[in-house]
Enzyme design. Structure first.
Site, short mmCIF file in Angstrom:
data_model
loop_
_atom_site.label_atom_id
_atom_site.label_comp_id
_atom_site.label_asym_id
_atom_site.label_seq_id
_atom_site.Cartn_x
_atom_site.Cartn_y
_atom_site.Cartn_z
N ASP A 1 32.68 -12.78 93.51
CA ASP A 1 31.62 -12.92 92.52
C ASP A 1 30.98 -11.56 92.21
O ASP A 1 30.73 -10.76 93.12
CB ASP A 1 30.54 -13.85 93.11
N GLU B 1 46.73 -8.31 105.98
CA GLU B 1 47.09 -8.81 107.32
C GLU B 1 47.60 -10.25 107.25
O GLU B 1 48.13 -10.78 108.22
CB GLU B 1 45.87 -8.78 108.25
C1 GLC Z 1 28.58 -14.83 88.75
C2 GLC Z 1 28.78 -16.33 88.73
C3 GLC Z 1 27.53 -16.95 88.17
C4 GLC Z 1 26.38 -16.62 89.08
C5 GLC Z 1 26.24 -15.11 89.25
C6 GLC Z 1 25.33 -14.78 90.39
O1 GLC Z 1 28.49 -14.30 87.49
O2 GLC Z 1 29.93 -16.65 88.01
O3 GLC Z 1 27.66 -18.34 88.04
O4 GLC Z 1 25.18 -17.14 88.55
O5 GLC Z 1 27.47 -14.50 89.53
O6 GLC Z 1 25.95 -15.07 91.62
#
Ligand code: GLC
Length: 530
Positions: free
Chosen positions: A202, A243
């Site tokens: 993310d 790994e």
């Molecule tokens: C990313 C995710 C989103 C989230 C953001 C904060 O963009 O896809 O849904 O709100 O990160 O974690």
């Protein structure tokens, strides 16, 4: 040697709150997913990416993680997740989990410890700065509003500021601290040890901050977007992934500069990243062709597979986008209430499906796109859940509405008949015609188009080659071959066009008129042996 799976897989994104509710509380869960795995195997996808399922106060629908090594009780248990991984594997589906390294929840034990004492070592895991009337910088949160919030001292007076690039419930981690790095490498191992095949990362380009905390300024290096040092983090992650044979790291990297984007995909970094350039591209022949060429060029330069993405849990669903006068997507320009022609948008979405599933690389399917779901833009304000809505006036709830499985009225089989609660977001009654049951077996449905396309994709050798060759085509038409035997023709012009010479018509996104391809239609062909 066989191609590694992540180079050309079709990956289905499950947003667990909205896929299927097994226990009747109106929120999707692991039992619901386990019960519906057959839908995914039958659809013909290769892998599942699970949006976060960890314990969370759900301030950002689970992207505020309190514990990366467990499952939120609303979804199930860790044992249930382990069963799901095993059952998915048994059904021929690989599993990808979502890791959120930029921030944690305010409920994460590190943040709790940091707040409990000014001397706690955990304070250095975050970006605390001494109190004062003004925030340390004027940085804006990605969801609107300031990126700094003040803590409250035990006596009720305002305390230090802390940084959160998203909501105040999501304090940013300090990735300069070795403990933070070690912790996430251990979390990767935790999930790889449980058999997951990949990690979706993310907000992958945001992790490092300039410790001098300068203001964002034109012409100066950005204080937190895409800082050069972030690549060391992913090199370390790659060593961990290596790994474990066959595992993949997939980055959520929103960057306008394709070369900077490709840096994340160098051979010792991530395996793949989402192609948001393609997602945001207008429904326009010239721009789409440029985007495809640019994508293939920058990925080839680093030896990484391209990915093709039309929708996800953050963006306006593509039948809605493609039915508007402006068919592009960007958060900055996101607006609701703009007129939309859903019939046109759906027709284009069908054509876009055949385009994206025939381009070289991996493809992503966001849950519900195989049903042709559109953005639900009329959710009453009082029922909206997305913190982006509260902070910026535009939100993402409209693409997160629970899936319709069967029946004539909400909850459309999303929850069991005995459910105690309605779905956590309301479903539009018009989805009656878009349930899985309504579409199954109807050759003109979106669901059957996806099933047929994925079946053909599996069987056509050309669709597993690494490149494409453009064919000469009329203005407004994109036509290309994959290998010697397969071609895709997409008519984005306003007039019908003739099909090129071919052996067999494999699939069309809308009915053809004899040998003519109508506007906004894509066709897959097997070519004559030459
Ligand atoms: C990313 C995710 C989103 C989230 C953001 C904060 O963009 O896809 O849904 O709100 O990160 O974690």
């Amino acid at each position: 040697m066989a191609t590694p799976w992540w180079r050309d897989a079709v990956i289905y994104q499950i947003y667990p709150r909205s896929f299927a509710d097994g226990d009747g509380d109106g929120i999707g869960d692991l039992d619901g997913i386990r019960h519906r795995l057959g839908h995914l195997a039958d659809l013909g996808v290769d892998a599942i990416w699970m949006s976060p399922w960890y314990p969370s106060p759900m301030a950002d629908a689970g992207y505020d993680v309190a514990d990366f090594r467990d499952i939120d009780p609303v979804f199930g248990t860790l044992a249930g997740a382990e069963s799901l991984i095993r059952e998915a594997h048994a059904a021929g589906l690989r599993m990808i989990v979502d890791i959120v390294p930029n921030h944690v929840s305010r409920a994460h034990p590190w943040f709790a410890a940091a707040l409990a004492s000014p001397d706690a070592p955990e304070r250095d895991y975050f970006w605390f700065r001494p109190g004062g009337d003004t925030a340390p910088t004027g940085w804006r949160s990605e969801f609107g509003g300031p990126a700094w919030t003040r803590t409250t001292n035990p006596d009720g007076t305002p305390g230090d500021w802390y940084l959160h690039l998203f909501t105040p419930e999501q304090p940013d981690l300090n990735w300069d601290h070795p403990d933070v790095r070690a912790e996430f490498e251990s979390i990767l191992r935790f999930w790889f040890d449980r058999g997951v095949d990949g990690i979706r990362i993310d907000s992958a380009a945001l992790l490092l901050k300039d410790p001098a905390l300068p203001e964002v300024a034109d012409g100066a290096p950005h204080p937190y977007h895409d800082r050069d040092g972030v690549h060391d983090i992913y090199r370390a992650w790659r060593r961990v992934a290596d790994e474990y044979p066959g595992r993949a790291l997939i980055g959520e990297v929103w960057l306008p500069d394709p070369e900077r984007f490709a840096n994340y995909l160098r051979p010792d970094e991530l395996h793949a990243a989402f192609n948001f350039d393609f997602l945001g591209c207008a429904w326009d022949p010239g721009l789409l062709r440029e985007c495809i060429d640019r994508t293939l060029h920058v990925h080839a330069a680093v030896g990484a597979p391209a990915t093709w993405v039309l929708s996800n849990h953050d963006v306006t669903r593509h039948p809605t986008r493609y039915g508007r006068a402006d068919t592009t997507f960007s958060f900055a320009a996101k607006r609701e209430g703009v007129p939309v022609d859903l019939e046109l948008g759906t027709r284009r979405a069908r054509a876009a499906t055949l385009l994206s599933l025939s381009l070289p690389g991996a493809a992503y399917v966001y849950q519900g796109e195989e049903l042709g779901l559109w953005e639900h833009e009329s959710i009453p304000p009082g029922l909206r859940q997305d913190p982006m809505w509260a902070r910026s006036g535009h939100g993402r709830d409209g693409c997160r509405v629970p899936l319709p499985w069967h029946g004539d009225e909400p909850p459309f089989g999303f929850s069991p008949d005995s459910a105690a609660e309605p779905p956590w977001l309301p479903q539009p009654p018009e989805w009656k015609g878009l349930t899985v049951a309504a579409q199954r077996g109807d050759p003109s449905s979106m669901l059957e188009l996806y099933r047929a396309a994925l079946r053909v994709r599996r069987g056509e050798p050309g669709l597993h080659t690494p490149a494409l060759d453009w064919l000469p085509a009329a203005p407004g038409v994109l036509a290309f071959t994959r290998g010697p035997g397969f071609a895709c023709v997409l008519n984005l012009s306003a007039a019908p066009v003739a099909l090129p010479d071919h052996d067999t018509r494999l699939l069309a996104s809308s009915p053809l008129d004899g040998d003519l391809v109508p506007p906004d239609t894509a066709v897959w062909l097997r070519l004559q042996h030459r």
